[in-house]
Design an enzyme around this catalytic site. Sequence first.
Site, mmCIF file in Angstrom:
data_model
loop_
_atom_site.group_PDB
_atom_site.id
_atom_site.type_symbol
_atom_site.label_atom_id
_atom_site.label_comp_id
_atom_site.label_asym_id
_atom_site.label_seq_id
_atom_site.Cartn_x
_atom_site.Cartn_y
_atom_site.Cartn_z
ATOM 1 N N TRP A 1 -31.033 19.613 26.169
ATOM 2 C CA TRP A 1 -29.824 19.868 26.965
ATOM 3 C C TRP A 1 -29.587 21.360 27.085
ATOM 4 C CZ3 TRP A 1 -28.945 15.918 29.725
ATOM 5 C CH2 TRP A 1 -29.202 14.646 29.229
ATOM 6 N N ASP B 1 -21.462 23.863 24.584
ATOM 7 C CA ASP B 1 -21.586 22.456 24.986
ATOM 8 C C ASP B 1 -21.375 21.620 23.722
ATOM 9 O OD1 ASP B 1 -22.378 19.906 25.639
ATOM 10 O OD2 ASP B 1 -24.357 20.457 26.393
ATOM 11 N N LYS C 1 -19.532 10.285 24.424
ATOM 12 C CA LYS C 1 -20.076 10.088 23.083
ATOM 13 C C LYS C 1 -18.940 9.880 22.069
ATOM 14 C CE LYS C 1 -23.760 12.605 24.898
ATOM 15 N NZ LYS C 1 -24.695 11.520 24.985
HETATM 16 N N1 PMP Z 1 -25.210 17.997 26.583
HETATM 17 C C1 PMP Z 1 -25.499 17.185 25.541
HETATM 18 C C2 PMP Z 1 -25.532 17.766 24.155
HETATM 19 C C3 PMP Z 1 -25.769 15.835 25.778
HETATM 20 O O1 PMP Z 1 -26.066 15.017 24.750
HETATM 21 C C4 PMP Z 1 -25.709 15.332 27.107
HETATM 22 C C5 PMP Z 1 -25.920 13.870 27.457
HETATM 23 N N2 PMP Z 1 -26.544 13.072 26.628
HETATM 24 C C6 PMP Z 1 -25.429 16.224 28.140
HETATM 25 C C7 PMP Z 1 -25.163 17.533 27.838
HETATM 26 C C8 PMP Z 1 -25.404 15.752 29.575
HETATM 27 O O2 PMP Z 1 -24.226 15.084 29.792
HETATM 28 P P1 PMP Z 1 -23.908 14.309 31.146
HETATM 29 O O3 PMP Z 1 -24.762 13.085 31.148
HETATM 30 O O4 PMP Z 1 -22.437 14.034 31.028
HETATM 31 O O5 PMP Z 1 -24.227 15.221 32.284
#
Ligand code: PMP
Length: 363
Positions: A100, A172, A196
């Site tokens: 990510w 994030d 989450k």
């Molecule tokens: N950052 C992290 C740490 C994640 O775990 C995730 C999704 N699993 C995201 C960003 C992306 O999130 P989204 O699906 O809401 O775009």
Amino acid sequence: MDRAHNFFAGPATLPVEVIEKSKEAAYNFNGMGMSIMEMSHRGKEFDTVIKEAQADCLKIMGLDDEYAVLFLGGGASTQFLTIPTNFLKTKAEYVVTGAWAKKALKEAEWSAKHANLQANAIASSADANFNFIPKDWKASDDADYLHLTSNNTIYGTELKETPDVKCPLVCDMSSNMFSRPYDFSKYSLIYAGAQKNIGPSGVTIVIIKKSWLEEKGNPDAPTMLNYNTHVSKDSLFNTPPTFPIYVVGQTFKWILEKGGLEAIKEMNDKKAKLLYGAIDGSNGYYKGSVANVEDRSSMNVTFNLPNADLEAKFVKEAAALKMYGLKGHRSVGGARASIYNACPYESVEALVKFMEEFAKNNK
Ligand code: PMP
């Protein structure tokens, strides 16, 4: 209802009290004879919902109205681009601790390339398949911002302390938001997809320091990617994801009722201790995939079994016992138990018992 043991990484388990409340609001909100989903986002009922959620969010974080709380669409992934669009002036720096984080950097690199700016990784654990959190880095004092990912959902690593840096800090927190206290006042911007730890998918929460936006935000950013648009309209520039916001608001109330983040952390530490204890005490049958014990996530516990066939069997047998979501992320394989705030201690106990039996029966 008999609840399953839910270890999905996201969308993930929610507090049962929140589900009950949401069920009622989905059908008949405040006795009005209509669902919260069926009413205007500009009416006084929804106004109360969103204002309470914003106030409770700041209360949980120990922040005041120096910060704005936004509820946006587009997922955390849209923030990857929104952040550089608003704040990249010369150079931004990234600590790349997982897939990510890599995606966040990619969007900043795109912004940089189109304006002759810099988006640089100052540390990365990519060469070790992100099995640790790099610590020997120094951010430039004059960086527009430093971007961190506090919990790496796929790899099971977590940044436990907020580093001291001179430049604005952006984080994030998608997969450990409100699972532990941080000194949130050290951050200029925090964002998280809700799905989450704080609600259903469909809403992304952004907490932004207003003075940073006023001083450094790009007034020419395109409308929907401009934080000013959303701050000035209090997240109501366009139609926000009303029902997910309602559920997030209820989750915030649940966190406050539990005693706030210190109490939540205590619950999470207890679960993590039990599960990592089972891995470490298995005589090597289960192997944790994180190199340094101090980097182990208390949200996503990643581990391997002796081989891929046993891993598949493990996931299948667990599901037959109503333990769901234990398959590791498709990019890394193995097993992963996500034990977010709402995952009960009893679910981790059940998992540990199953792990012990499985190891005994599948030597
Ligand atoms: N950052 C992290 C740490 C994640 O775990 C995730 C999704 N699993 C995201 C960003 C992306 O999130 P989204 O699906 O809401 O775009």
